[in-house]
Design a protein around this motif. Sequence first.
Motif, PDB file in Angstrom:
ATOM      1  N   MET A 106       0.848  -1.191   0.000  1.00  0.00           N
ATOM      2  CA  MET A 106       0.000   0.000   0.000  1.00  0.00           C
ATOM      3  C   MET A 106       0.886   1.244   0.000  1.00  0.00           C
ATOM      4  SD  MET A 106      -3.122  -1.098   2.528  1.00  0.00           S
ATOM      5  CE  MET A 106      -2.124  -1.952   3.747  1.00  0.00           C
ATOM      6  N   ASN A 107       1.271   1.620  -1.210  1.00  0.00           N
ATOM      7  CA  ASN A 107       2.211   2.730  -1.315  1.00  0.00           C
ATOM      8  C   ASN A 107       1.530   4.067  -1.577  1.00  0.00           C
ATOM      9  OD1 ASN A 107       4.529   1.168  -0.881  1.00  0.00           O
ATOM     10  ND2 ASN A 107       4.384   0.389  -2.971  1.00  0.00           N
ATOM     11  N   GLN A 108       0.205   4.090  -1.473  1.00  0.00           N
ATOM     12  CA  GLN A 108      -0.492   5.349  -1.705  1.00  0.00           C
ATOM     13  C   GLN A 108      -0.213   6.314  -0.561  1.00  0.00           C
ATOM     14  OE1 GLN A 108      -4.593   4.986  -2.599  1.00  0.00           O
ATOM     15  NE2 GLN A 108      -4.273   3.720  -4.377  1.00  0.00           N
ATOM     16  N   PRO A 109      -0.314   7.603  -0.837  1.00  0.00           N
ATOM     17  CA  PRO A 109      -0.125   8.581   0.244  1.00  0.00           C
ATOM     18  C   PRO A 109      -1.147   8.347   1.354  1.00  0.00           C
ATOM     19  CG  PRO A 109      -0.249   9.656  -1.893  1.00  0.00           C
ATOM     20  CD  PRO A 109      -0.594   8.232  -2.119  1.00  0.00           C
ATOM     21  N   ARG A 110      -0.708   8.508   2.586  1.00  0.00           N
ATOM     22  CA  ARG A 110      -1.590   8.355   3.736  1.00  0.00           C
ATOM     23  C   ARG A 110      -1.409   9.556   4.651  1.00  0.00           C
ATOM     24  NH1 ARG A 110       1.221   2.890   4.970  1.00  0.00           N
ATOM     25  NH2 ARG A 110       2.518   3.771   3.351  1.00  0.00           N
ATOM     26  N   TYR A 111      -2.423   9.810   5.450  1.00  0.00           N
ATOM     27  CA  TYR A 111      -2.312  10.884   6.427  1.00  0.00           C
ATOM     28  C   TYR A 111      -1.607  10.384   7.681  1.00  0.00           C
ATOM     29  CZ  TYR A 111      -5.483  13.726   3.642  1.00  0.00           C
ATOM     30  OH  TYR A 111      -6.038  14.462   2.625  1.00  0.00           O
ATOM     31  N   LEU A 112      -1.040  11.321   8.398  1.00  0.00           N
ATOM     32  CA  LEU A 112      -0.448  11.001   9.691  1.00  0.00           C
ATOM     33  C   LEU A 112      -1.543  10.500  10.625  1.00  0.00           C
ATOM     34  CD1 LEU A 112       1.971  11.280  11.757  1.00  0.00           C
ATOM     35  CD2 LEU A 112       0.974  13.494  12.317  1.00  0.00           C
ATOM     36  N   LEU A 113      -1.329   9.339  11.195  1.00  0.00           N
ATOM     37  CA  LEU A 113      -2.318   8.749  12.108  1.00  0.00           C
ATOM     38  C   LEU A 113      -1.901   8.993  13.546  1.00  0.00           C
ATOM     39  CD1 LEU A 113      -3.094   5.193  10.675  1.00  0.00           C
ATOM     40  CD2 LEU A 113      -4.813   6.872  11.333  1.00  0.00           C
ATOM     41  N   GLU A 114      -2.865   9.385  14.357  1.00  0.00           N
ATOM     42  CA  GLU A 114      -2.651   9.404  15.799  1.00  0.00           C
ATOM     43  C   GLU A 114      -3.441   8.243  16.374  1.00  0.00           C
ATOM     44  OE1 GLU A 114      -3.534  13.223  17.478  1.00  0.00           O
ATOM     45  OE2 GLU A 114      -1.527  13.905  16.909  1.00  0.00           O
TER      46      GLU A 114
ATOM     47  N   LEU B 270      -8.933   6.413   2.359  1.00  0.00           N
ATOM     48  CA  LEU B 270      -9.086   4.957   2.421  1.00  0.00           C
ATOM     49  C   LEU B 270      -7.756   4.275   2.729  1.00  0.00           C
ATOM     50  CD1 LEU B 270     -11.558   4.359  -0.520  1.00  0.00           C
ATOM     51  CD2 LEU B 270     -11.999   3.899   1.888  1.00  0.00           C
ATOM     52  N   ALA B 271      -6.672   4.787   2.140  1.00  0.00           N
ATOM     53  CA  ALA B 271      -5.352   4.216   2.413  1.00  0.00           C
ATOM     54  C   ALA B 271      -4.992   4.398   3.891  1.00  0.00           C
ATOM     55  CB  ALA B 271      -4.301   4.864   1.525  1.00  0.00           C
ATOM     56  N   THR B 272      -5.434   5.497   4.468  1.00  0.00           N
ATOM     57  CA  THR B 272      -5.145   5.749   5.884  1.00  0.00           C
ATOM     58  C   THR B 272      -5.962   4.819   6.763  1.00  0.00           C
ATOM     59  OG1 THR B 272      -4.768   8.071   5.299  1.00  0.00           O
ATOM     60  CG2 THR B 272      -4.983   7.563   7.638  1.00  0.00           C
ATOM     61  N   VAL B 273      -7.226   4.599   6.397  1.00  0.00           N
ATOM     62  CA  VAL B 273      -8.062   3.647   7.149  1.00  0.00           C
ATOM     63  C   VAL B 273      -7.446   2.248   7.052  1.00  0.00           C
ATOM     64  CG1 VAL B 273     -10.337   2.555   7.301  1.00  0.00           C
ATOM     65  CG2 VAL B 273     -10.164   5.006   6.838  1.00  0.00           C
ATOM     66  N   ALA B 274      -6.977   1.893   5.846  1.00  0.00           N
ATOM     67  CA  ALA B 274      -6.345   0.578   5.674  1.00  0.00           C
ATOM     68  C   ALA B 274      -5.093   0.465   6.536  1.00  0.00           C
ATOM     69  CB  ALA B 274      -5.993   0.363   4.198  1.00  0.00           C
ATOM     70  N   GLN B 275      -4.351   1.546   6.655  1.00  0.00           N
ATOM     71  CA  GLN B 275      -3.155   1.534   7.506  1.00  0.00           C
ATOM     72  C   GLN B 275      -3.534   1.284   8.967  1.00  0.00           C
ATOM     73  OE1 GLN B 275       0.072   1.828   6.467  1.00  0.00           O
ATOM     74  NE2 GLN B 275       0.703   1.388   8.575  1.00  0.00           N
ATOM     75  N   SER B 276      -4.639   1.913   9.391  1.00  0.00           N
ATOM     76  CA  SER B 276      -5.083   1.690  10.786  1.00  0.00           C
ATOM     77  C   SER B 276      -5.451   0.227  10.993  1.00  0.00           C
ATOM     78  CB  SER B 276      -6.266   2.597  11.123  1.00  0.00           C
ATOM     79  OG  SER B 276      -7.482   2.070  10.619  1.00  0.00           O
ATOM     80  N   CYS B 277      -6.044  -0.360   9.965  1.00  0.00           N
ATOM     81  CA  CYS B 277      -6.426  -1.767  10.005  1.00  0.00           C
ATOM     82  C   CYS B 277      -5.183  -2.637  10.209  1.00  0.00           C
ATOM     83  CB  CYS B 277      -7.081  -2.083   8.664  1.00  0.00           C
ATOM     84  SG  CYS B 277      -8.328  -3.308   8.697  1.00  0.00           S
ATOM     85  N   LEU B 278      -4.142  -2.276   9.488  1.00  0.00           N
ATOM     86  CA  LEU B 278      -2.884  -3.017   9.594  1.00  0.00           C
ATOM     87  C   LEU B 278      -2.274  -2.853  10.985  1.00  0.00           C
ATOM     88  CD1 LEU B 278      -0.709  -4.663   8.167  1.00  0.00           C
ATOM     89  CD2 LEU B 278       0.256  -2.528   7.314  1.00  0.00           C
ATOM     90  N   GLU B 279      -2.302  -1.632  11.493  1.00  0.00           N
ATOM     91  CA  GLU B 279      -1.740  -1.376  12.823  1.00  0.00           C
ATOM     92  C   GLU B 279      -2.514  -2.143  13.890  1.00  0.00           C
ATOM     93  OE1 GLU B 279       0.956   0.244  13.280  1.00  0.00           O
ATOM     94  OE2 GLU B 279       1.172   1.091  11.280  1.00  0.00           O
ATOM     95  N   PHE B 280      -3.847  -2.073  13.801  1.00  0.00           N
ATOM     96  CA  PHE B 280      -4.689  -2.739  14.795  1.00  0.00           C
ATOM     97  C   PHE B 280      -4.480  -4.254  14.745  1.00  0.00           C
ATOM     98  CE2 PHE B 280      -8.679  -4.889  15.860  1.00  0.00           C
ATOM     99  CZ  PHE B 280      -8.858  -4.446  17.156  1.00  0.00           C
ATOM    100  N   SER B 281      -4.530  -4.800  13.534  1.00  0.00           N
ATOM    101  CA  SER B 281      -4.453  -6.261  13.433  1.00  0.00           C
ATOM    102  C   SER B 281      -3.046  -6.786  13.693  1.00  0.00           C
ATOM    103  CB  SER B 281      -4.958  -6.724  12.062  1.00  0.00           C
ATOM    104  OG  SER B 281      -4.162  -6.184  11.050  1.00  0.00           O
ATOM    105  N   SER B 282      -2.035  -5.932  13.537  1.00  0.00           N
ATOM    106  CA  SER B 282      -0.684  -6.362  13.900  1.00  0.00           C
ATOM    107  C   SER B 282      -0.578  -6.583  15.407  1.00  0.00           C
ATOM    108  CB  SER B 282       0.349  -5.306  13.485  1.00  0.00           C
ATOM    109  OG  SER B 282       0.379  -5.182  12.098  1.00  0.00           O
ATOM    110  N   ARG B 283      -1.333  -5.782  16.142  1.00  0.00           N
ATOM    111  CA  ARG B 283      -1.307  -5.922  17.600  1.00  0.00           C
ATOM    112  C   ARG B 283      -2.265  -6.984  18.102  1.00  0.00           C
ATOM    113  NH1 ARG B 283       0.757  -1.830  15.969  1.00  0.00           N
ATOM    114  NH2 ARG B 283       2.437  -0.782  17.042  1.00  0.00           N
ATOM    115  N   PHE B 284      -3.332  -7.210  17.328  1.00  0.00           N
ATOM    116  CA  PHE B 284      -4.335  -8.203  17.721  1.00  0.00           C
ATOM    117  C   PHE B 284      -4.549  -9.163  16.547  1.00  0.00           C
ATOM    118  CE2 PHE B 284      -5.287  -4.076  19.710  1.00  0.00           C
ATOM    119  CZ  PHE B 284      -5.110  -4.414  21.040  1.00  0.00           C
TER     120      PHE B 284
END
Lengths: 59, 146
Positions: B1-9, B72-86
Amino acid sequence: MILNMKTGQLKKERDCNIIHVNPAIDSARKHPFIEKKVEQANKTLRQVGLPIDLNTPAH
Amino acid sequence: MNQPRYLLEVSADFMAFEFVSEGRNGKIPKAIRYTQTENPLIWNLGFGDLDSTSGEINDLAVSDNGDSKQVLATVAQSCLEFSSRFPEVLIYAEGSTPARTRLYQMGICQNYVAINELFRIWGLFKGQWQPFTLGKNYTAFLVKHR
């Protein structure tokens, strides 16, 4: 994880530029919209079940 | 997922994410919440606009900010972060309207190769879960970290 000594924020090494921990974000706060979505998810999942057996360890 | 993403907090427990969409209509705060369902191994992905005054979330507003791919790319990134932890949990996603669900589907399709490497994906089609395939319109999605 990398700790920024100035801000106290934790950052993952590979994603330093796209994510940082903000302790002010309250994940426990209830949002009516989110609650409604979870109810909808529960309703759908009760009706259709799951595509995999979660009790079976993944290979 | 190389699309631009926003900074996530992200919250300290990695269950709540926030970012700011920046586009033709200005800056619009967005919120993503992962919430446990009746089944403790299934978590709902809730996503919407964050009202900076009330702190409430809704996803019925049409922000039309011209940056849906980046969002959408940012939401997908959050999905990756969440599922990496769980990694043991499944994430359930369904838009609040059919149009929103189609938007999620477009996001999956646009990043399908990368997403499919990282996640198992199922789509709900006519009341049955099926492995996600391109070109089919689903009403909900389940994803699990591989």
